[in-house]
Design an enzyme around this catalytic site. Structure first.
Site, PDB file in Angstrom:
ATOM      1  N   ASP A 164      21.100  56.868  -7.218  1.00  0.00           N
ATOM      2  CA  ASP A 164      22.139  55.974  -6.693  1.00  0.00           C
ATOM      3  C   ASP A 164      22.788  55.153  -7.796  1.00  0.00           C
ATOM      4  O   ASP A 164      22.290  55.077  -8.918  1.00  0.00           O
ATOM      5  CB  ASP A 164      21.565  55.068  -5.594  1.00  0.00           C
ATOM      6  CG  ASP A 164      20.230  54.434  -5.963  1.00  0.00           C
ATOM      7  OD1 ASP A 164      19.819  54.532  -7.130  1.00  0.00           O
ATOM      8  OD2 ASP A 164      19.593  53.836  -5.081  1.00  0.00           O
ATOM      9  N   HIS A 180      13.509  51.348   2.837  1.00  0.00           N
ATOM     10  CA  HIS A 180      14.635  52.156   2.343  1.00  0.00           C
ATOM     11  C   HIS A 180      14.221  52.961   1.109  1.00  0.00           C
ATOM     12  O   HIS A 180      13.330  52.556   0.365  1.00  0.00           O
ATOM     13  CB  HIS A 180      15.891  51.315   2.094  1.00  0.00           C
ATOM     14  CG  HIS A 180      15.921  50.470   0.862  1.00  0.00           C
ATOM     15  ND1 HIS A 180      15.914  49.088   0.912  1.00  0.00           N
ATOM     16  CD2 HIS A 180      16.014  50.783  -0.460  1.00  0.00           C
ATOM     17  CE1 HIS A 180      15.992  48.603  -0.320  1.00  0.00           C
ATOM     18  NE2 HIS A 180      16.055  49.614  -1.180  1.00  0.00           N
ATOM     19  N   ASN A 206      11.934  47.120   3.300  1.00  0.00           N
ATOM     20  CA  ASN A 206      12.298  47.522   4.666  1.00  0.00           C
ATOM     21  C   ASN A 206      12.200  49.039   4.858  1.00  0.00           C
ATOM     22  O   ASN A 206      12.688  49.580   5.833  1.00  0.00           O
ATOM     23  CB  ASN A 206      13.717  47.037   5.010  1.00  0.00           C
ATOM     24  CG  ASN A 206      14.786  47.657   4.120  1.00  0.00           C
ATOM     25  OD1 ASN A 206      14.482  48.455   3.231  1.00  0.00           O
ATOM     26  ND2 ASN A 206      16.034  47.287   4.357  1.00  0.00           N
ATOM     27  N   GLU A 234      19.505  52.795   3.851  1.00  0.00           N
ATOM     28  CA  GLU A 234      18.979  51.659   4.600  1.00  0.00           C
ATOM     29  C   GLU A 234      18.536  52.112   5.998  1.00  0.00           C
ATOM     30  O   GLU A 234      18.912  53.200   6.449  1.00  0.00           O
ATOM     31  CB  GLU A 234      20.091  50.603   4.732  1.00  0.00           C
ATOM     32  CG  GLU A 234      20.594  50.053   3.412  1.00  0.00           C
ATOM     33  CD  GLU A 234      19.653  48.996   2.787  1.00  0.00           C
ATOM     34  OE1 GLU A 234      18.518  48.827   3.273  1.00  0.00           O
ATOM     35  OE2 GLU A 234      20.088  48.355   1.817  1.00  0.00           O
TER      36      GLU A 234
HETATM   37  C1  GLP Z   1      16.664  49.345  -5.014  1.00  0.00           C
HETATM   38  C2  GLP Z   1      16.825  50.811  -5.408  1.00  0.00           C
HETATM   39  C3  GLP Z   1      15.709  51.649  -4.817  1.00  0.00           C
HETATM   40  C4  GLP Z   1      14.370  51.016  -5.145  1.00  0.00           C
HETATM   41  C5  GLP Z   1      14.294  49.651  -4.542  1.00  0.00           C
HETATM   42  C6  GLP Z   1      12.966  48.956  -4.799  1.00  0.00           C
HETATM   43  O1  GLP Z   1      17.127  49.097  -3.729  1.00  0.00           O
HETATM   44  N1  GLP Z   1      18.092  51.366  -4.999  1.00  0.00           N
HETATM   45  O2  GLP Z   1      15.793  52.963  -5.349  1.00  0.00           O
HETATM   46  O3  GLP Z   1      13.331  51.823  -4.654  1.00  0.00           O
HETATM   47  O4  GLP Z   1      15.338  48.866  -5.116  1.00  0.00           O
HETATM   48  O5  GLP Z   1      12.952  48.376  -6.067  1.00  0.00           O
HETATM   49  P1  GLP Z   1      11.686  47.849  -6.800  1.00  0.00           P
HETATM   50  O6  GLP Z   1      10.970  49.058  -7.346  1.00  0.00           O
HETATM   51  O7  GLP Z   1      12.212  46.977  -7.898  1.00  0.00           O
HETATM   52  O8  GLP Z   1      10.856  47.107  -5.821  1.00  0.00           O
END
Ligand code: GLP
Length: 243
Positions: free
Chosen positions: A70, A140, A138, A145
């Site tokens: 993404d 995702h 959540n 989402e």
């Molecule tokens: C963002 C990214 C996700 C990632 C999430 C959790 O939303 N787009 O790909 O998994 O954050 O991030 P973290 O690993 O910092 O908790």
């Protein structure tokens, strides 16, 4: 029945070591593997192990190709908050990969739907041997989402307030967090031959429980992974505490 293979580690360091073992096995079996990569803080330890190993004469990435999940809409690749920048800074600039073989959505494309279609066409020419994933609190994955259709392909998303707040820590202020992103869809994620999903810390415990043991529902995007034939979830004790 969940197909997800769960590995519980004592802490983040061990999580990163185990994740590297999974990644290294893929790359030893296939030196020209296609890797699906993720941003977020969770895979950073894995990426550090990949860098360390490569610098010490271990695995070479000369034949490897990568695709990322993404990208924020409106951030140029040189913006230090863009996911392109994140990937270069945390991995790609420090291994022997050809940057021409690394792919991520273009968040500043003039025609975003056309950019999504370009990315899906690219994904079909680059079948991933493994897809790394983090997970949002959540449930995702990438920027899919809750409520995202399971058959979704690459698309433009409006980020939820929850995700904007969670990601605000990387920006000067919450107002600076982009409101939109381009993300690989859930169908695209499921097409990878193997999934490696990583979760660390108590804030992920509920999402991990729902992913592994909950109902398979679009309300918990990661729950679709129960239907993947080759999915490994590595969680540290805090993230696995409700399992
Ligand atoms: C963002 C990214 C996700 C990632 C999430 C959790 O939303 N787009 O790909 O998994 O954050 O991030 P973290 O690993 O910092 O908790």
């Amino acid at each position: 029945m969940s197909n997800i293979k769960v590995i519980i580690t004592k802490d983040y360091e061990e999580l990163s070591e185990k994740a590297f073992e999974v990644m290294a096995e893929v790359l030893r079996n296939k030196p020209d593997a296609v890797l699906g990569l993720a941003t977020g803080s969770t895979p950073i330890g894995l990426y550090q192990k990949m860098i360390e190993d490569c610098k010490n004469g271990g695995i070479s990435y000369k034949k490897v190709k990568t695709v990322n999940l993404d990208e924020y809409v409106g951030l140029t690749p040189n913006n230090d908050q863009s996911y392109r920048y994140f990937m270069r800074h945390n991995l790609l600039d420090h291994i022997d990969i050809d940057l021409n073989n690394t792919n991520i959505e273009n968040g500043v494309a003039a025609d975003l739907p056309a950019e999504c279609a370009r990315y899906d066409a690219l994904l079909s020419t680059l079948p991933r041997d493994v897809q790394v994933l983090g997970i949002g609190a959540n449930g995702h994955i990438a920027f899919n989402e809750p409520g995202t259709p399971f058959d979704s392909q690459t698309h433009v998303v409006d980020l939820t307030e929850n995700t904007i707040q969670m990601n605000a820590r990387f920006f000067a202020s919450e107002a600076d967090v982009p409101r939109k992103a381009l993300t690989m869809g859930l169908k695209g994620i499921m097409e990878a031959k193997k999934i490696l999903i990583l979760a660390s810390g108590a804030s992920k415990a509920d999402a991990v429980f729902k992913t592994v043991r909950g109902e398979v529902t679009e309300e918990v995007p990661a729950s679709i992974l129960q239907n993947h034939p080759n999915c490994v979830l590595i969680a540290d004790e805090e993230a696995a505490s409700l399992l």
